[in-house]
Scaffold this motif. Sequence first.
Motif, PDB file in Angstrom:
ATOM      1  N   THR A 156     -33.290  37.038 137.637  1.00 17.78           N
ATOM      2  CA  THR A 156     -33.631  38.381 138.100  1.00 17.78           C
ATOM      3  C   THR A 156     -32.489  38.979 138.907  1.00 17.78           C
ATOM      4  N   ILE A 157     -32.160  40.217 138.592  1.00 18.10           N
ATOM      5  CA  ILE A 157     -31.186  40.995 139.356  1.00 18.10           C
ATOM      6  C   ILE A 157     -31.930  42.107 140.080  1.00 18.10           C
ATOM      7  N   THR A 158     -31.726  42.213 141.372  1.00 22.46           N
ATOM      8  CA  THR A 158     -32.372  43.242 142.193  1.00 22.46           C
ATOM      9  C   THR A 158     -31.353  44.306 142.560  1.00 22.46           C
ATOM     10  N   THR A 159     -31.738  45.568 142.401  1.00 22.55           N
ATOM     11  CA  THR A 159     -30.885  46.669 142.831  1.00 22.55           C
ATOM     12  C   THR A 159     -31.620  47.518 143.859  1.00 22.55           C
ATOM     13  N   ALA A 160     -30.867  48.152 144.732  1.00 25.45           N
ATOM     14  CA  ALA A 160     -31.401  49.149 145.666  1.00 25.45           C
ATOM     15  C   ALA A 160     -30.775  50.488 145.302  1.00 25.45           C
ATOM     16  N   TRP A 161     -31.571  51.550 145.358  1.00 23.79           N
ATOM     17  CA  TRP A 161     -31.040  52.831 144.909  1.00 23.79           C
ATOM     18  C   TRP A 161     -31.653  54.011 145.668  1.00 23.79           C
ATOM     19  N   GLU A 208     -36.333  49.962 145.199  1.00 26.94           N
ATOM     20  CA  GLU A 208     -35.744  48.769 144.617  1.00 26.94           C
ATOM     21  C   GLU A 208     -36.188  48.632 143.162  1.00 26.94           C
ATOM     22  N   SER A 209     -35.330  48.007 142.366  1.00 29.44           N
ATOM     23  CA  SER A 209     -35.633  47.724 140.971  1.00 29.44           C
ATOM     24  C   SER A 209     -35.346  46.267 140.684  1.00 29.44           C
ATOM     25  N   ILE A 268     -20.564  43.465 134.425  1.00 29.58           N
ATOM     26  CA  ILE A 268     -21.796  44.073 134.908  1.00 29.58           C
ATOM     27  C   ILE A 268     -21.471  45.175 135.919  1.00 29.58           C
ATOM     28  N   LEU A 269     -22.286  46.225 135.925  1.00 24.16           N
ATOM     29  CA  LEU A 269     -22.113  47.332 136.860  1.00 24.16           C
ATOM     30  C   LEU A 269     -22.715  46.919 138.202  1.00 24.16           C
ATOM     31  N   LEU A 270     -21.857  46.690 139.177  1.00 22.63           N
ATOM     32  CA  LEU A 270     -22.298  46.211 140.479  1.00 22.63           C
ATOM     33  C   LEU A 270     -22.791  47.351 141.365  1.00 22.63           C
ATOM     34  N   THR A 292     -27.225  56.937 143.468  1.00 14.17           N
ATOM     35  CA  THR A 292     -26.498  55.802 144.029  1.00 14.17           C
ATOM     36  C   THR A 292     -27.323  54.541 143.840  1.00 14.17           C
ATOM     37  N   GLU A 293     -26.687  53.510 143.302  1.00 18.29           N
ATOM     38  CA  GLU A 293     -27.392  52.254 143.064  1.00 18.29           C
ATOM     39  C   GLU A 293     -26.408  51.104 143.184  1.00 18.29           C
ATOM     40  N   ARG A 294     -26.879  49.971 143.723  1.00 16.11           N
ATOM     41  CA  ARG A 294     -26.026  48.793 143.797  1.00 16.11           C
ATOM     42  C   ARG A 294     -26.867  47.534 143.652  1.00 16.11           C
TER      43      ARG A 294
END
Length: 344
Positions: free
Chosen positions: A37-42, A51-52, A192-194, A208-210
């Motif tokens: 699982t990869i978690t992003t905050a945006w 979060e995603s 991958i897009l960090l 904006t997302e990371r």
Amino acid sequence: MRKILTAALAAGLIAFGVGGAKAQQGLGPFMPNNGGTITTAWTNAYGPDAESWMTFANVGTTTFDINYSSSRGMRAVRRIQVTDRATARTLVLGYNSIMPLIMPNTTTLGTSGAVLEQLRTTGSAPSSIIYDAALNRVDGQFTLVDPKAKFSVQLGDQVVDVPAITATGTFQGKSKSANGTFTFLNNKNNPILLEYSVQFTGEATPRTERIVRAVPGAALQGAMQQALATVGMYRTYGIHFDFDKASIRAESQPLINDMATTLKNNPLWTLRITGYTDSIGKPAYNQKLSLARANSLKAALVKRGIAAARLDTAGAGASNPIGSNKTLQGRALNRRVELQRTDR
């Protein structure tokens, strides 16, 4: 010590290439691996700090699936073709349930190896972006800014720096234009897009997302049990809640099952469950929300057969931050649940 750890983890992340079973099943939290699982905050026009979660499934030699969900309620599935990760020049930003399962000649996790290699060698690379559920696109190019950037991300339970490149992007479409900054993992086999921040015409707030966290697919029960047995504390980011609520999302169930199994295997243990938030919002509200989330986790464990008397709860709100509340990454680190043994 951190430099040694950083180098070792970075090597693990990029050790396998695209194009075969090893590529898709290779070690490393960023590589597609079943259950990883990869978690992003945006942030965007709809509000801050959502979060995603992108969970890999059905990983094979030619395709793999991304099961996407977000704290704002979106759920979607996208099937990625491995060959597109090597050659495609169209990046799809975002997920929506009405978008096609397969979008040929596009990338989703980041750019392609071909684009990254061209950026490295010439300093620019043509590319396009699909930016909405209607599949509208803007065409343009990436321009290299920093070929030796470092990016801080949480891998498992460690925060490390991974090698990256930073580029600007300028794009033009029929009705919109866009300008932004993009950071990619500096490996052509898995670019991958960090992180990105892109401003579209007609949108008052940049998108904006990371990536803030990456966890491989292995069950966490062993790590949890070891941590509670030795240091008496386990910090988890795997309990996902709906945005600004205490309701636990379905993708959290495997981890809760692991917690219940750990407690059943150690019947003399008692735990305090403490919820934490970031600093957005008033302190009293954050404390109330964090306590409600801790209570939700307790209720879920009781439902799985754990005696309520073994579980205490607390809400710490935004206290005891472990990251800067001025950044997406720091706030994501601060939103957590901690388990502390109380029988020792």
